[in-house]
Write a protein that holds these residues in place. Structure first.
Motif, PDB file in Angstrom:
ATOM      1  N   MET A 156      53.861 -57.683 -78.024  1.00  0.00           N
ATOM      2  CA  MET A 156      53.761 -56.305 -78.414  1.00  0.00           C
ATOM      3  C   MET A 156      53.367 -56.225 -79.881  1.00  0.00           C
ATOM      4  SD  MET A 156      56.838 -54.268 -76.613  1.00  0.00           S
ATOM      5  CE  MET A 156      57.236 -54.739 -74.958  1.00  0.00           C
TER       6      MET A 156
ATOM      7  N   ARG B 125      62.553 -45.578 -87.390  1.00  0.00           N
ATOM      8  CA  ARG B 125      62.285 -45.249 -85.984  1.00  0.00           C
ATOM      9  C   ARG B 125      61.622 -43.867 -85.878  1.00  0.00           C
ATOM     10  NH1 ARG B 125      65.274 -47.703 -82.231  1.00  0.00           N
ATOM     11  NH2 ARG B 125      67.109 -47.708 -83.565  1.00  0.00           N
TER      12      ARG B 125
ATOM     13  N   ARG C 127      53.602 -43.062 -81.796  1.00  0.00           N
ATOM     14  CA  ARG C 127      53.810 -44.325 -81.090  1.00  0.00           C
ATOM     15  C   ARG C 127      55.235 -44.390 -80.565  1.00  0.00           C
ATOM     16  NH1 ARG C 127      50.457 -47.176 -85.744  1.00  0.00           N
ATOM     17  NH2 ARG C 127      48.428 -46.598 -84.944  1.00  0.00           N
ATOM     18  N   THR C 128      55.450 -45.277 -79.593  1.00  0.00           N
ATOM     19  CA  THR C 128      56.762 -45.418 -78.979  1.00  0.00           C
ATOM     20  C   THR C 128      57.383 -46.758 -79.381  1.00  0.00           C
ATOM     21  OG1 THR C 128      56.013 -44.121 -77.088  1.00  0.00           O
ATOM     22  CG2 THR C 128      58.004 -45.437 -76.781  1.00  0.00           C
ATOM     23  N   PRO C 129      58.541 -46.734 -80.043  1.00  0.00           N
ATOM     24  CA  PRO C 129      59.191 -47.986 -80.419  1.00  0.00           C
ATOM     25  C   PRO C 129      59.626 -48.769 -79.182  1.00  0.00           C
ATOM     26  CG  PRO C 129      60.292 -46.091 -81.448  1.00  0.00           C
ATOM     27  CD  PRO C 129      59.301 -45.564 -80.481  1.00  0.00           C
ATOM     28  N   ALA C 130      59.443 -50.094 -79.231  1.00  0.00           N
ATOM     29  CA  ALA C 130      59.845 -50.950 -78.124  1.00  0.00           C
ATOM     30  C   ALA C 130      61.157 -51.668 -78.433  1.00  0.00           C
ATOM     31  CB  ALA C 130      58.750 -51.978 -77.833  1.00  0.00           C
ATOM     32  N   GLY C 131      61.664 -51.483 -79.624  1.00  0.00           N
ATOM     33  CA  GLY C 131      62.917 -52.124 -80.019  1.00  0.00           C
ATOM     34  C   GLY C 131      63.407 -51.532 -81.318  1.00  0.00           C
TER      35      GLY C 131
ATOM     36  N   GLU D 166      58.411 -53.091 -83.361  1.00  0.00           N
ATOM     37  CA  GLU D 166      57.557 -53.364 -82.199  1.00  0.00           C
ATOM     38  C   GLU D 166      57.281 -52.046 -81.496  1.00  0.00           C
ATOM     39  OE1 GLU D 166      57.878 -57.261 -79.806  1.00  0.00           O
ATOM     40  OE2 GLU D 166      59.933 -56.669 -80.315  1.00  0.00           O
ATOM     41  N   VAL D 167      56.006 -51.854 -81.127  1.00  0.00           N
ATOM     42  CA  VAL D 167      55.631 -50.637 -80.397  1.00  0.00           C
ATOM     43  C   VAL D 167      54.942 -51.042 -79.097  1.00  0.00           C
ATOM     44  CG1 VAL D 167      55.425 -49.194 -82.455  1.00  0.00           C
ATOM     45  CG2 VAL D 167      53.432 -50.435 -81.644  1.00  0.00           C
ATOM     46  N   TYR D 168      55.036 -50.166 -78.122  1.00  0.00           N
ATOM     47  CA  TYR D 168      54.341 -50.424 -76.872  1.00  0.00           C
ATOM     48  C   TYR D 168      52.838 -50.358 -77.098  1.00  0.00           C
ATOM     49  CZ  TYR D 168      58.774 -50.116 -74.453  1.00  0.00           C
ATOM     50  OH  TYR D 168      60.052 -50.362 -74.035  1.00  0.00           O
ATOM     51  N   SER D 169      52.110 -51.308 -76.542  1.00  0.00           N
ATOM     52  CA  SER D 169      50.684 -51.411 -76.783  1.00  0.00           C
ATOM     53  C   SER D 169      49.887 -50.220 -76.264  1.00  0.00           C
ATOM     54  CB  SER D 169      50.121 -52.701 -76.193  1.00  0.00           C
ATOM     55  OG  SER D 169      50.368 -52.749 -74.808  1.00  0.00           O
TER      56      SER D 169
ATOM     57  N   THR E 241      50.564 -47.265 -76.699  1.00  0.00           N
ATOM     58  CA  THR E 241      50.679 -46.143 -77.639  1.00  0.00           C
ATOM     59  C   THR E 241      49.964 -46.424 -78.947  1.00  0.00           C
ATOM     60  OG1 THR E 241      52.760 -46.918 -78.585  1.00  0.00           O
ATOM     61  CG2 THR E 241      52.900 -45.427 -76.686  1.00  0.00           C
TER      62      THR E 241
END
Length: 76
Positions: free
Chosen positions: A1, A36, A44-48, A69-72, A74
């Motif tokens: 990610m 965050r 973007r959307t945080p992945a953690g 980390e962000v989702y790819s 986004t």
């Protein structure tokens, strides 16, 4: 990610306190949540959880640095 580097404006006193908190193994919840929120504001959307990286070396314009980390799907 993919990782997104977040820069949060701070003052030198707060930056030193946040740095010390992380060196002692703690988490500065206010700045982590601010990182965050910055990710969300950028669309973007945080992945953690945001990971504290350090502070900038400015005397007046100090910034806290976080990697998130962000989702790819986004990432523009």
């Amino acid at each position: 990610m993919p990782l997104l580097r977040i820069h949060l404006d701070s003052d030198p006193t707060t930056a030193r306190r946040v740095l010390q908190t992380h060196r002692e193994g703690g988490v500065h919840h206010e700045s982590r949540e601010a990182a965050r929120e910055q990710v969300w504001r950028q669309g973007r959307t945080p992945a953690g959880d945001p990971v504290f990286v350090g502070i900038t070396d400015g005397r007046r314009n100090v910034q806290l640095l976080y990697d998130v980390e962000v989702y790819s799907d986004t990432v523009p």
